[in-house]
Write an enzyme that holds these catalytic residues in place. Structure first.
Site, short mmCIF file in Angstrom:
data_model
loop_
_atom_site.label_atom_id
_atom_site.label_comp_id
_atom_site.label_asym_id
_atom_site.label_seq_id
_atom_site.Cartn_x
_atom_site.Cartn_y
_atom_site.Cartn_z
N ARG A 286 -24.98 14.99 17.90
CA ARG A 286 -25.05 13.63 17.37
C ARG A 286 -23.89 12.77 17.84
O ARG A 286 -22.90 13.25 18.38
CB ARG A 286 -24.97 13.69 15.84
CG ARG A 286 -26.31 13.91 15.20
CD ARG A 286 -26.16 13.94 13.70
NE ARG A 286 -27.48 14.03 13.08
CZ ARG A 286 -27.72 14.58 11.90
NH1 ARG A 286 -26.74 15.11 11.21
NH2 ARG A 286 -28.94 14.58 11.41
N GLY B 13 0.85 -1.20 0.00
CA GLY B 13 0.00 0.00 0.00
C GLY B 13 0.87 1.24 0.00
O GLY B 13 1.86 1.31 0.73
N ASP C 4 0.08 2.30 8.55
CA ASP C 4 -0.46 1.55 9.69
C ASP C 4 0.38 1.67 10.97
O ASP C 4 -0.11 1.42 12.06
CB ASP C 4 -0.60 0.07 9.34
CG ASP C 4 -1.53 -0.14 8.16
OD1 ASP C 4 -2.34 0.75 7.88
OD2 ASP C 4 -1.45 -1.20 7.51
N ARG D 204 0.86 -4.90 -4.99
CA ARG D 204 0.94 -6.04 -4.07
C ARG D 204 1.13 -7.24 -4.97
O ARG D 204 0.15 -7.84 -5.42
CB ARG D 204 -0.33 -6.14 -3.23
CG ARG D 204 -0.47 -5.00 -2.24
CD ARG D 204 -1.43 -5.35 -1.13
NE ARG D 204 -1.36 -4.36 -0.07
CZ ARG D 204 -2.23 -3.34 0.07
NH1 ARG D 204 -3.21 -3.19 -0.76
NH2 ARG D 204 -2.10 -2.49 1.06
N ARG E 226 -4.92 7.83 3.28
CA ARG E 226 -3.65 7.30 2.76
C ARG E 226 -2.98 8.24 1.77
O ARG E 226 -1.76 8.25 1.62
CB ARG E 226 -3.91 5.95 2.11
CG ARG E 226 -2.72 5.06 2.14
CD ARG E 226 -3.07 3.63 1.95
NE ARG E 226 -3.09 3.24 0.56
CZ ARG E 226 -3.46 2.02 0.15
NH1 ARG E 226 -3.84 1.12 1.03
NH2 ARG E 226 -3.46 1.72 -1.12
N GLY F 60 5.54 -2.09 3.54
CA GLY F 60 5.08 -2.53 4.85
C GLY F 60 5.66 -3.88 5.23
O GLY F 60 6.60 -4.37 4.59
N GLU G 172 -10.10 -0.61 11.65
CA GLU G 172 -10.71 -1.58 10.72
C GLU G 172 -10.49 -3.03 11.14
O GLU G 172 -11.27 -3.90 10.80
CB GLU G 172 -10.22 -1.36 9.29
CG GLU G 172 -8.75 -1.64 9.10
CD GLU G 172 -8.28 -1.48 7.67
OE1 GLU G 172 -9.11 -1.48 6.75
OE2 GLU G 172 -7.06 -1.36 7.48
#
Ligand code: F6P
Length: 424
Positions: free
Chosen positions: A244, A11, A209, A131, A345, A161, A308
């Protein structure tokens, strides 16, 4: 003269261009010949075709059947048709201008000083990333080794990564076998075997990350965090206006760093991260009680951040939509979900994502020049503000250990591996 190549893999992340810039410039200043590999490991496997324009596969627009696929079905090989940025200069390192030249069929190209001018300010990675599935196969790695040797490259910087650095580690450990196979197949000469007996590899961690062990920060993580904070600032103003609740899903794969730090820097009421799921099972009461307390002391808005990769202590995924249902049904809060996605990103790197890759890129070149067959491949990291070198294998193994601890539901171990000073 060391021939040094740099590639970005996995990524993309802000700061990858600054890595390429730093490696190319530091390489040139230290007397190396500098190269770029486009499209990550994919480019390494594809290499340079000798007759790039003769293959219609390279050009889906020129190939009538490919054109049909573009219109009616699934287009393939579009990647082959990429340029290095239309109209960009591509100097071959000797001052030979190749303005706007198509790089069709050429994945391993020389890069000169001007090719990377101003790159520290650009988001993503201008040399492309992927990838690569094929690099995960032995045949792919054999082709990659052949292509490097064919171009005479003996040192490589990989910025990616943990998956990409694991690939680097495998590649280096297989190198003697790959060389022998290529030699036995008659693809490389005795002289090439002698010259390329040792592949110098250095890894830089480019990932939003911040999930790599043995380094404090990965390249791109500060920018992504900054984007998330800005997004939360916007959400906060509308949330407060309507009183909210918002559930915000952020990236990070199996790592909660972005979620946690965004929560601290922009004010969250509850944060779900993979390394430390809620202590209670079921967790809904725990979350509702915390939020109820915050509302009671006067908060007009509620923010829950869900990484996530978040899950409960039985490893059941926690989804933003479900959290919304809980907040609506149990607390009666008017709740919305925002998934930030790839906005976190992309975009311009913040200052630190220019400084870190620059310092690390320079260190990477130094490490390559000093590498001997007996030194390990290093990952360049940063610890307490100092640029460091750690053996790549160890960093990769320790990163895997965090994932293993989570899978084994040993969350205390996962947290201590992420942060040695962690206390329950
Ligand atoms: O590793 C970076 C990352 O952005 C993760 O946070 C996320 O899980 C993943 O990549 C998304 O990947 P893709 O490029 O497939 O959308």
């Amino acid at each position: 003269k060391m021939k040094l190549a740099v590639l970005t893999s996995g990524g993309d992340s802000a700061g990858m261009n600054a890595v390429v810039r730093a490696v190319v410039k530091a390489g040139i200043l230290r007397g190396c010949e500098t190269w770029i590999v486009r499209e990550g490991y994919e480019g390494l496997v594809r290499g340079n075709t000798d007759t790039p324009t003769s293959s219609t596969l390279d050009d889906p627009i020129a190939d009538p059947s490919a054109r049909q696929r573009v219109r009616g079905g699934k287009a393939t090989n579009l990647i082959e048709n990429l340029r290095f940025g239309d109209g960009d200069l591509l100097r071959d390192g000797t001052g030979d201008h190749q303005s706007g030249r198509t790089l069709k069929g050429r994945y391993i190209v020389r890069a000169g000083w001007d090719d990377v001018r101003g790159w520290f300010a650009e988001g993503g990675t201008l040399i492309g990333t992927a990838r690569s599935k094929i690099f995960r196969t032995p045949e792919g790695r054999l082709a990659a080794a052949y292509n490097l040797i064919k171009e005479g490259i003996d040192a490589i910087v990989i910025c990616g990564g943990d998956g990409s650095l694991t690939g680097a580690d495998i590649f280096r450990s297989e190198w003697p076998t790959l060389i022998n196979t290529l030699h036995a197949d008659g693809k490389i000469t005795d002289e090439q075997v002698k010259k390329h007996g040792h592949l110098r590899i250095v890894g830089l961690v480019g990932s939003i990350d911040n999930d790599m062990s043995m380094t404090d920060l990965t390249i791109g993580a500060p920018t992504a965090l900054h984007r998330i904070c800005e997004a939360i600032d916007s959400i906060n103003s509308t949330a407060a206006s309507h009183s909210r609740a918002f559930v915000l899903e952020v990236m990070g794969r199996h790592c909660g760093w972005l979620a946690l730090l965004a929560g601290v820097s922009a004010g969250a009421d509850f944060i779900f991260i993979p390394e430390r799921p809620p202590q209670t099972d079921p967790w809904e009461d725990e979350m509702c009680e915390a939020i109820y307390r915050h509302r009671e002391v006067g908060k007009r808005k509620t923010l829950v951040i869900v990484a996530e990769g978040a899950h409960d202590c039985n490893l059941k995924p926690i989804r933003a939509e479900y959290v919304k249902e809980v907040l609506t049904d149990r607390l009666g809060l008017d709740t919305r979900v925002t998934t930030l996605g790839h906005i976190q990103r992309g975009g311009r790197p913040c200052a630190f994502d220019r400084i870190l890759p620059t310092l690390q890129g320079i260190e990477a070149v130094k490490a390559l020049l000093e590498a001997t067959p007996d030194t390990p491949s290093y990952m360049i990291g940063v610890r307490e503000n100092k640029i460091t070198r750690v053996p790549l294998v160890e960093a990769v193994a320790m990163t895997r250990a965090v994932a293993d601890a989570i899978a084994a539901k040993d969350f205390t171990k996962a947290m201590s591996l992420r942060d040695p000073e962690f206390q329950q």
